[in-house]
Scaffold this active site. Sequence first.
Site, PDB file in Angstrom:
ATOM      1  N   ASP A  13       0.711  -1.213   0.114  1.00  0.00           N
ATOM      2  CA  ASP A  13       0.003   0.210   0.021  1.00  0.00           C
ATOM      3  C   ASP A  13       0.940   1.307   0.024  1.00  0.00           C
ATOM      4  OD1 ASP A  13      -2.241  -1.690   0.093  1.00  0.00           O
ATOM      5  OD2 ASP A  13      -2.199  -1.755   2.345  1.00  0.00           O
ATOM      6  N   LYS A  16       1.868   2.178  -4.957  1.00  0.00           N
ATOM      7  CA  LYS A  16       2.497   1.361  -6.362  1.00  0.00           C
ATOM      8  C   LYS A  16       1.564   1.896  -7.458  1.00  0.00           C
ATOM      9  CE  LYS A  16       2.407  -2.375  -4.284  1.00  0.00           C
ATOM     10  NZ  LYS A  16       1.957  -2.117  -2.675  1.00  0.00           N
ATOM     11  N   ASN A  38      -5.499 -10.047  -3.682  1.00  0.00           N
ATOM     12  CA  ASN A  38      -5.226  -9.369  -2.377  1.00  0.00           C
ATOM     13  C   ASN A  38      -4.546  -8.096  -2.640  1.00  0.00           C
ATOM     14  OD1 ASN A  38      -2.880 -10.648  -3.834  1.00  0.00           O
ATOM     15  ND2 ASN A  38      -1.848 -11.159  -1.887  1.00  0.00           N
ATOM     16  N   ALA A  39      -4.418  -7.666  -3.599  1.00  0.00           N
ATOM     17  CA  ALA A  39      -3.590  -6.299  -3.992  1.00  0.00           C
ATOM     18  C   ALA A  39      -4.831  -5.435  -4.045  1.00  0.00           C
ATOM     19  CB  ALA A  39      -2.768  -6.549  -5.253  1.00  0.00           C
ATOM     20  N   GLY A  40      -4.648  -4.061  -3.785  1.00  0.00           N
ATOM     21  CA  GLY A  40      -5.714  -3.033  -4.185  1.00  0.00           C
ATOM     22  C   GLY A  40      -4.832  -1.739  -4.443  1.00  0.00           C
ATOM     23  N   HIS A  41      -4.956  -1.519  -5.709  1.00  0.00           N
ATOM     24  CA  HIS A  41      -3.651  -0.554  -6.240  1.00  0.00           C
ATOM     25  C   HIS A  41      -4.682   0.731  -6.827  1.00  0.00           C
ATOM     26  CE1 HIS A  41      -0.249  -3.458  -7.269  1.00  0.00           C
ATOM     27  NE2 HIS A  41      -0.718  -3.536  -6.077  1.00  0.00           N
ATOM     28  N   THR A 129      -5.946 -11.567   3.574  1.00  0.00           N
ATOM     29  CA  THR A 129      -7.178 -11.032   2.943  1.00  0.00           C
ATOM     30  C   THR A 129      -8.390 -11.710   2.604  1.00  0.00           C
ATOM     31  OG1 THR A 129      -6.054 -11.298   0.695  1.00  0.00           O
ATOM     32  CG2 THR A 129      -5.545  -9.135   1.602  1.00  0.00           C
ATOM     33  N   GLN A 224       1.791  -6.088  -3.124  1.00  0.00           N
ATOM     34  CA  GLN A 224       2.398  -6.165  -1.700  1.00  0.00           C
ATOM     35  C   GLN A 224       3.670  -5.310  -1.515  1.00  0.00           C
ATOM     36  OE1 GLN A 224       1.326  -9.548  -3.301  1.00  0.00           O
ATOM     37  NE2 GLN A 224      -0.558  -8.644  -2.733  1.00  0.00           N
ATOM     38  N   THR A 300      -8.585  -3.067  -0.571  1.00  0.00           N
ATOM     39  CA  THR A 300      -8.966  -4.205  -0.754  1.00  0.00           C
ATOM     40  C   THR A 300     -10.183  -4.686   0.256  1.00  0.00           C
ATOM     41  OG1 THR A 300      -7.331  -4.970  -2.050  1.00  0.00           O
ATOM     42  CG2 THR A 300      -8.684  -6.939  -1.207  1.00  0.00           C
ATOM     43  N   ARG A 303      -9.919  -2.693   5.973  1.00  0.00           N
ATOM     44  CA  ARG A 303      -9.539  -2.756   7.140  1.00  0.00           C
ATOM     45  C   ARG A 303      -8.641  -1.509   7.388  1.00  0.00           C
ATOM     46  NH1 ARG A 303      -6.451  -8.480   7.503  1.00  0.00           N
ATOM     47  NH2 ARG A 303      -5.737  -7.783   5.343  1.00  0.00           N
ATOM     48  N   LYS A 331       2.744  10.170  -0.405  1.00  0.00           N
ATOM     49  CA  LYS A 331       2.140  10.610   0.677  1.00  0.00           C
ATOM     50  C   LYS A 331       2.921  11.645   1.732  1.00  0.00           C
ATOM     51  CE  LYS A 331      -1.443   7.989   1.531  1.00  0.00           C
ATOM     52  NZ  LYS A 331      -2.519   6.765   1.770  1.00  0.00           N
ATOM     53  N   ASP A 333       2.478  14.767   1.381  1.00  0.00           N
ATOM     54  CA  ASP A 333       1.518  15.821   2.361  1.00  0.00           C
ATOM     55  C   ASP A 333       0.649  15.357   3.550  1.00  0.00           C
ATOM     56  OD1 ASP A 333       0.537  13.763   0.212  1.00  0.00           O
ATOM     57  OD2 ASP A 333      -1.220  14.459   0.984  1.00  0.00           O
TER      58      ASP A 333
HETATM   59  P1  GDP Z   1      -0.629   0.459  -3.592  1.00  0.00           P
HETATM   60  O1  GDP Z   1      -1.327  -0.792  -3.147  1.00  0.00           O
HETATM   61  O2  GDP Z   1       0.640   0.397  -3.361  1.00  0.00           O
HETATM   62  O3  GDP Z   1      -0.916   0.861  -5.053  1.00  0.00           O
HETATM   63  O4  GDP Z   1      -1.111   1.693  -2.718  1.00  0.00           O
HETATM   64  P2  GDP Z   1      -3.040   1.575  -2.276  1.00  0.00           P
HETATM   65  O5  GDP Z   1      -3.644   2.214  -3.497  1.00  0.00           O
HETATM   66  O6  GDP Z   1      -3.455   0.685  -1.397  1.00  0.00           O
HETATM   67  O7  GDP Z   1      -2.997   2.934  -1.272  1.00  0.00           O
HETATM   68  C1  GDP Z   1      -2.326   4.107  -1.490  1.00  0.00           C
HETATM   69  C2  GDP Z   1      -3.284   5.107  -1.012  1.00  0.00           C
HETATM   70  O8  GDP Z   1      -2.674   6.264  -0.983  1.00  0.00           O
HETATM   71  C3  GDP Z   1      -4.461   5.473  -2.178  1.00  0.00           C
HETATM   72  O9  GDP Z   1      -5.626   5.607  -1.570  1.00  0.00           O
HETATM   73  C4  GDP Z   1      -3.846   6.408  -2.964  1.00  0.00           C
HETATM   74  O10 GDP Z   1      -4.833   7.060  -3.878  1.00  0.00           O
HETATM   75  C5  GDP Z   1      -3.343   7.112  -1.932  1.00  0.00           C
HETATM   76  N1  GDP Z   1      -2.140   8.121  -2.306  1.00  0.00           N
HETATM   77  C6  GDP Z   1      -1.009   7.727  -3.334  1.00  0.00           C
HETATM   78  N2  GDP Z   1      -0.308   8.703  -3.258  1.00  0.00           N
HETATM   79  C7  GDP Z   1      -0.529   9.533  -2.418  1.00  0.00           C
HETATM   80  C8  GDP Z   1      -0.108  10.826  -1.974  1.00  0.00           C
HETATM   81  O11 GDP Z   1       1.087  11.176  -2.096  1.00  0.00           O
HETATM   82  N3  GDP Z   1      -0.606  11.504  -0.996  1.00  0.00           N
HETATM   83  C9  GDP Z   1      -1.932  11.043  -0.604  1.00  0.00           C
HETATM   84  N4  GDP Z   1      -2.628  12.052   0.357  1.00  0.00           N
HETATM   85  N5  GDP Z   1      -2.468  10.126  -0.796  1.00  0.00           N
HETATM   86  C10 GDP Z   1      -1.618   9.255  -1.821  1.00  0.00           C
HETATM   87  P1  IMO Z   2      -0.905  -4.226  -2.236  1.00  0.00           P
HETATM   88  O1  IMO Z   2      -0.399  -4.935  -3.450  1.00  0.00           O
HETATM   89  C1  IMO Z   2      -1.085  -4.731   2.132  1.00  0.00           C
HETATM   90  C2  IMO Z   2      -1.209  -8.635   3.598  1.00  0.00           C
HETATM   91  C3  IMO Z   2      -2.383  -9.228   4.442  1.00  0.00           C
HETATM   92  C4  IMO Z   2      -1.697 -10.102   5.335  1.00  0.00           C
HETATM   93  C5  IMO Z   2      -0.766 -10.792   4.739  1.00  0.00           C
HETATM   94  C6  IMO Z   2      -0.981 -12.076   3.722  1.00  0.00           C
HETATM   95  O2  IMO Z   2      -2.333  -3.193  -2.216  1.00  0.00           O
HETATM   96  O3  IMO Z   2       0.212  -3.285  -1.700  1.00  0.00           O
HETATM   97  P2  IMO Z   2      -2.650 -12.760   1.563  1.00  0.00           P
HETATM   98  O4  IMO Z   2      -3.942 -12.634   1.792  1.00  0.00           O
HETATM   99  O5  IMO Z   2      -1.526 -12.188   0.743  1.00  0.00           O
HETATM  100  O6  IMO Z   2      -2.269 -14.294   2.001  1.00  0.00           O
HETATM  101  O7  IMO Z   2      -2.180 -11.875   3.426  1.00  0.00           O
HETATM  102  O8  IMO Z   2      -0.367  -9.587   3.556  1.00  0.00           O
HETATM  103  N1  IMO Z   2      -1.311  -8.049   2.299  1.00  0.00           N
HETATM  104  C7  IMO Z   2      -1.257  -6.829   1.866  1.00  0.00           C
HETATM  105  N2  IMO Z   2      -1.088  -5.635   2.666  1.00  0.00           N
HETATM  106  N3  IMO Z   2      -1.253  -4.595   0.609  1.00  0.00           N
HETATM  107  C8  IMO Z   2      -1.487  -5.546  -0.211  1.00  0.00           C
HETATM  108  O9  IMO Z   2      -1.212  -5.451  -1.329  1.00  0.00           O
HETATM  109  C9  IMO Z   2      -1.259  -6.652   0.673  1.00  0.00           C
HETATM  110  N4  IMO Z   2      -1.696  -8.128   0.254  1.00  0.00           N
HETATM  111  C10 IMO Z   2      -1.526  -8.938   1.015  1.00  0.00           C
HETATM  112  O10 IMO Z   2      -3.160  -8.157   5.005  1.00  0.00           O
HETATM  113  O11 IMO Z   2      -1.112  -9.507   6.400  1.00  0.00           O
HETATM  114 MG    MG Z   3      -2.968  -1.463  -1.686  1.00  0.00          MG
END
Ligand code: GDP
Ligand code: IMO
Ligand code: MG
Length: 424
Positions: A13, A16, A38-41, A129, A224, A300, A303, A331, A333
């Site tokens: 998170d 990426k 499991n990923a949420g981008h 997840t 991840q 995703t 939580r 982040k 900011d």
């Molecule tokens: P990922 O899994 O690595 O792609 O990251 P996620 O999407 O799960 O979580 C990153 C969160 O931070 C998302 O809600 C993005 O919209 C937000 N985000 C990304 N870059 C920035 C930033 O520079 N500032 C702020 N405030 N939010 C950001």
């Molecule tokens: P992105 O790509 C943050 C964590 C789960 C748990 C552990 C194992 O969005 O960064 P799993 O379901 O993979 O067997 O869970 O890994 N986890 C993540 N944490 N970002 C993710 O993906 C994750 N994908 C799995 O919370 O601790």
């Molecule tokens: Mg994510």
Amino acid sequence: MPVRIVIGAQWGDEGKGKIVDLLSADAQYVVRYQGGANAGHTLKFDNTTIVLHLIPSGLFNGNSKCIIGNGVVIDPIALVEELEEVQEHDVDLEGRLFISSSAHLILPYHKVLDKVKEKSRGSDAIGTTGRGIGPAYVSKVSRIGIRMDDLLDENALNSKIRKNLKDINVALENVYGEDPLDADKMIEELKPAIEKVKPFVCNTSQKLHQALIDGESILLEGAQGSLLDVDHGTYPYVTSSCPTAGGACTGSGIPPLAVTHAMGITKAYCTRVGNGPFPTELDDEYGETLRKNGQEFGATTGRPRRCGWLDLVALKYAVQLNGMNELALTKLDVLDDFDEIKVCTEYELDGKTSRVFPLDTENVEKATPVYKAFEGWKSSTRDISNFEDLPEKAKNYISFIEDYTGVKFNIISTGPKRSETIVR
Ligand code: GDP
Ligand code: IMO
Ligand code: MG
């Protein structure tokens, strides 16, 4: 042309999705190489917000072709939901999306196993997840996995599902005290998804080999993060794949010597979802402020994410593990309001200080962070897109991290939107 791996430098998170979306404008291919839904981008541009779980973050900025590589585990039902969501944004997937015929499937029994195994672990639960990731990779390495190419022969596919389910039902009933699953019902429910996914299946390694010959630019999108890597992370509190740079090669078919860049993504602080050690975690009002200002809730599972100060011992480990020669800071900011900002520079363990990230989880658990404190800049960095416009105190914070890791930040993100970015 660059072949760049984008890797989470923390516990996931890190942002990426945002960075891959930004960089994809200049890439001919964007490839997911491990993990699953499991990923949420999260991608934000104009007035659009999209959360991608399986589809690479390269469909919305430019015309890159997107590949779901052999190292990914694919839940066909989750994938179809995502295909439909993407199509609602007027993206024509024909000729844009390709799925490796060697990628393994996540089937409904993997998701059930994930949940019952977590339940049976009780207080030792990993906090997965629940998307079936661990059990799907178990099937893969046990050599009973079902791959995307199996979708092309319905009879063979059905008999593999039945065979696997026979063993799984024995475990479900006798080990976990659960009801057995019905093979016919499962096959029927999967059918529509399989039909929709089939046209995208092909030999993606060959496509990438041709792209290398043609000198095309390739982005490899990790899911991840390094500290969730099954080999190098805080085992057993990890995911079941290799997000680190080596995983990008095995998970795509791209040879190591073709890789030109490894870009680590780190937040200006740390978060973790699920269980496991987290030395700089803040269980106080500062942690709460990070969660609130950073909107730190899982993309995703929804939580709340655990929050803490930036951990340079862990970041330096990720840099070395992946050979990161580029870094992106996200982040920034979120720290705008803090009077004081801390970074962990060392761990204290058994009366000694160390800059080495311990390989055993008990010692990571035991480590007490030693902090360096910075005065906060107390002004908005949101939306700043020129490095010179950042407050001096923010520049000091950034340059301290660069000196510690030995790697410059090529990208600094000052908001979730594509436009809220400093590119140096
Ligand atoms: P990922 O899994 O690595 O792609 O990251 P996620 O999407 O799960 O979580 C990153 C969160 O931070 C998302 O809600 C993005 O919209 C937000 N985000 C990304 N870059 C920035 C930033 O520079 N500032 C702020 N405030 N939010 C950001
Ligand atoms: P992105 O790509 C943050 C964590 C789960 C748990 C552990 C194992 O969005 O960064 P799993 O379901 O993979 O067997 O869970 O890994 N986890 C993540 N944490 N970002 C993710 O993906 C994750 N994908 C799995 O919370 O601790
Ligand atoms: Mg994510």
